[in-house]
Design an enzyme around this catalytic site. Structure first.
Site, PDB file in Angstrom:
ATOM      1  NE  ARG A 192     -18.386  -8.285  -4.824  1.00 25.01           N
ATOM      2  CZ  ARG A 192     -18.592  -7.964  -7.099  1.00 25.01           C
ATOM      3  NH1 ARG A 192     -18.485  -8.985  -7.270  1.00 25.01           N
ATOM      4  NH2 ARG A 192     -18.723  -7.130  -6.671  1.00 25.01           N
ATOM      5  NE  ARG A 220      18.780   3.084   2.626  1.00 27.74           N
ATOM      6  CZ  ARG A 220      19.933   3.064   3.786  1.00 27.74           C
ATOM      7  NH1 ARG A 220      20.285   2.681   4.307  1.00 27.74           N
ATOM      8  NH2 ARG A 220      18.682   4.182   4.341  1.00 27.74           N
TER       9      ARG A 220
HETATM   10 CA    CA Z   1     -19.060  -2.371  -9.497  1.00 32.11          CA
END
Ligand code: CA
Ligand code: UD1
Length: 486
Positions: A19, A339
Site C-alpha cells: 500500500r 555547503r
Molecule cells: Ca501491517
C-alpha cells in the site's frame, strides 16, 4: 550475582508494504532521522538481546545494505517467499538454534514504539513465566488489525485477523500491536503446528497464542499505556500522520529540556539531533541528521540545517546548510547557502545571498553580501566585499584560494584560484585577481575610467537621459562658478 536473562530479538521486515506504492521497501521509508526499521531496532536495543535477527525478503539487498549501516551486529535472515509472519519467525529461529530464554518479535513498521514499552512488555512476560505475551492496545478504529479475543474471565483466548473475523470479533477494539515476547521453547513448538487455513493462506504468528492457550501454556496480554505507540504504518497517509506524532513527541521533549520552539507544528527535528537549553528554534525550520545547536543560538525562521553544528549564541536566519560548522556568536543569513566543509569562526558573518563550500572563515571574518566562496580559507577579521566570487573551478580542476588575516577585498571582485591575498592586503573593487597580492599591498586590475563628454546628447538625443543631462547642465550654468572635482 544473577545472570542476565537470555534474549533474542526478531524484527519482521520481509514484506513489501504494497500500500506504500513505492520502489523503496516499506521499512526503509524515513521518518525524522531513522528509517521505520531503524526506529524499531532502536526501541528493541535496551532489551539487551544476545542476537538481533532481521527477517528480510522483499528487496532484501537494499534492506541488508541499510542494516550494515545502522545495525552491523544485526543478522539478516532471508525469507525468500513471504508466507506470513509465523513463517518468518520460524525461519528466523532456524538461524539461531542456540537461542534461549525470551524471544521478542517486532513488526518492522511501528516507528513510535518506545524502548520503555518493550522493556515493560518483556518484564511482564518474564515475571509471569508465560509461553507468550502480546502487546495490545485499545484503539478507536481497529480496522485491518488483529483482534484480542478474551474469555469470560478476561484471559487471552486467541488473536483473530480482521479478514478471518466474525462481526462479533470485528467489534472488539482491543488490537494486536504486532509486538510480542515468547518463551523460545513454547514458540518453537507452536510454530511447528501452524496451518495456512485462513483467508490469506499464510502462516500467522498470531495463531501461536490460540495454540499455546488451548495446550494450557499460559499466555498473556500487556496493554500499551499509550495506544499511539503501537500504530503501524501501511500507506503514505499513515506515514505522514505518524511522522507528525513523532515530531510532537520530539519537540515536547526538547521544550521540557529548556529549548524554545516557537512554533512546534512547523518545526521538524530528527531524533538524531542534539540541542542545548536556551537554544531557540523559530518557525518553519528543519534540524536534520547530526545537527547540534548550542545554548543561546537562534535558528530560523525558515531554516534547514543538515549535519550542521551551530555554536553558542550564533544566529542562523532563513538559511539552508549542509555539513557546516558555525562558530560561537557567528551570524548567517538571511538567504545563505552553506555547503559541506564550511567552517565559520567565532563572530564570523555570512550575509544575504552568500553561498559557501569547503570554506573556512576565521574569527570575525565577514562575507556580508551576494558572494560565492568555494574552496577558500579566509583569515580572521578579513572583509570580503559584496559580489565577490571565489572562482574555484577552471572547468577541469578545483583550486584553493587563501585570504590572510585582516585583508580587505573590494566589491565585485573575482579571485581566480589558486590565488593568495596576504595578510593586511587590499584588493580594489572590481578587480580580477589570479596571483598573489603581497601583505599590505593594494591590487587593482580594472581599466582606468574614461569619460566621453557629450556622448548622450550626440548618440541618444531625445531620450529621457539626454533630457535629464541637459536639465542638470542648464540648472547649474547660471551659478557661474563650478568647483572642479579632484
Ligand atoms: Ca501491517
Ligand atoms: C500483523 C498481525 C496483526 C496485527 C498487525 C499489527 C499477523 C498475522 N497479523 O498484521 O494481528 O494487528 O500486524 O500491525 O501477524 N512480514 C514478514 N514476512 C511475511 C509477512 C510479513 O517479514 O511473510 C513482516 C512485514 O514486513 C511487517 C510485519 O511482518 O513488518 C507485519 O506484516 P503485515 O503484513 O503488515 O501484517 P498485518 O497484516 O499488518
Amino acid at each position: 550475582m544473577s545472570q542476565s536473562p537470555r534474549r533474542t530479538v526478531v524484527v519482521l521486515a520481509a514484506g513489501e508494504g504494497k500500500r506504500m506504492k513505492s520502489a523503496t521497501p516499506k521499512v526503509l521509508h524515513p521518518m525524522l532521522g531513522r528509517t521505520l526499521v531503524g526506529h524499531v531496532l532502536a526501541a528493541a536495543e535496551p532489551a539487551g538481546a544476545e542476537q538481533v535477527i532481521v527477517v528480510v525478503g522483499h528487496k532484501a539487498d537494499q534492506v541488508k545494505a541499510h542494516l550494515t549501516e545502522i545495525a552491523p551486529s544485526a543478522v539478516p535472515v532471508l525469507q525468500a517467499e513471504q508466507n506470513g509472519t509465523g513463517h518468518a519467525v520460524r525461519i528466523a529461529l532456524e538461524a539461531v538454534p542456540e537461542a534461549a530464554g525470551t524471544v521478542v518479535v517486532l513488526n518492522g513498521d511501528v516507528p513510535l514504539l518506545r524502548p520503555e514499552t518493550v522493556n515493560d512488555l518483556i518484564a511482564a512476560h518474564e515475571a509471569g513465566g508465560r509461553g507468550a505475551t502480546v502487546l495490545a492496545a485499545e484503539v478507536p478504529d481497529p480496522a485491518g488489525l488483529g483482534r484480542i479475543v478474551r474469555d469470560a474471565a478476561g484471559n487471552l483466548e486467541r488473536i483473530v485477523e480482521e479478514r478471518d473475523a466474525s462481526a462479533e470479533v470485528k467489534a472488539i477494539r482491543e488490537i494486536n500491536a504486532g509486538i510480542y515476547a515468547f518463551d523460545v521453547a513454547s514458540l518453537r513448538e507452536a510454530l511447528s503446528k501452524l496451518s495456512t487455513d485462513n483467508d490469506q493462506g499464510e502462516e500467522y504468528l498470531t495463531d501461536v497464542f490460540g495454540l499455546l492457550a488451548s495446550a494450557g501454556d499460559p499466555v498473556g496480554v500487556f496493554v500499551a499505556p499509550d495506544a499511539q505507540e503501537t500504530l503501524g504504518c501501511n500507506d503514505r497517509a499513515e506515514l505522514a500522520r505518524l511522522r507528525a506524532l513523532l515530531r510532537d513527541r520530539v519537540n515536547e521533549a526538547w521544550m521540557r529540556r529548556g529549548v524554545s520552539i516557537l512554533d512546534p507544528s512547523t518545526t521538524w527535528i530528527d531524533v538524531t539531533v542534539t540541542l542545548e537549553p536556551d537554544a531557540e528554534i523559530d518557525q518553519n525550520s528543519q534540524l536534520l541528521g547530526a545537527t547540534s545547536v548550542a545554548a543561546g543560538a537562534i535558528v530560523g525562521p525558515d531554516t534547514t540545517l543538515i549535519d550542521t553544528t551551530v555554536g553558542a549564541g550564533a544566529v542562523v536566519l532563513r538559511t539552508h546548510s549542509i555539513g557546516a560548522r558555525i562558530g560561537d556568536e557567528a551570524t548567517v543569513g538571511p538567504f545563505s547557502f552553506l555547503r559541506p566543509g564550511t567552517k565559520l569562526g567565532r563572530k564570523a558573518k555570512v550575509g544575504g545571498f552568500v553561498e559557501t563550500k569547503n570554506a573556512e572563515l576565521g574569527d570575525g571574518a565577514k562575507v556580508p553580501h551576494l558572494s560565492y566562496v568555494g574552496d577558500a580559507t579566509i583569515g580572521a577579521k578579513s572583509n570580503i566585499g559584496a559580489g565577490t566570487i571565489f572562482a574555484n573551478y577552471d572547468g577541469v580542476n578545483k583550486s584553493h584560494t587563501t585570504v590572510g588575516e585582516a585583508a580587505f577585498v573590494g566589491s565585485d571582485t573575482v579571485l581566480i584560484a589558486p590565488a593568495t591575498i596576504e595578510p593586511g592586503a587590499y584588493v580594489a573593487a572590481g578587480s580580477a585577481i589570479s596571483g598573489t597580492v603581497p601583505a599590505g599591498a593594494l591590487a587593482v586590475t580594472r581599466a582606468p575610467q574614461r569619460n566621453v563628454e557629450g556622448w548622450v546628447a550626440r548618440r541618444r538625443a531625445g531620450t529621457v537621459s539626454a533630457e535629464a543631462a541637459e536639465r542638470f547642465e542648464a540648472a547649474k550654468a547660471p551659478e557661474g562658478e563650478i568647483s572642479e572635482a579632484e
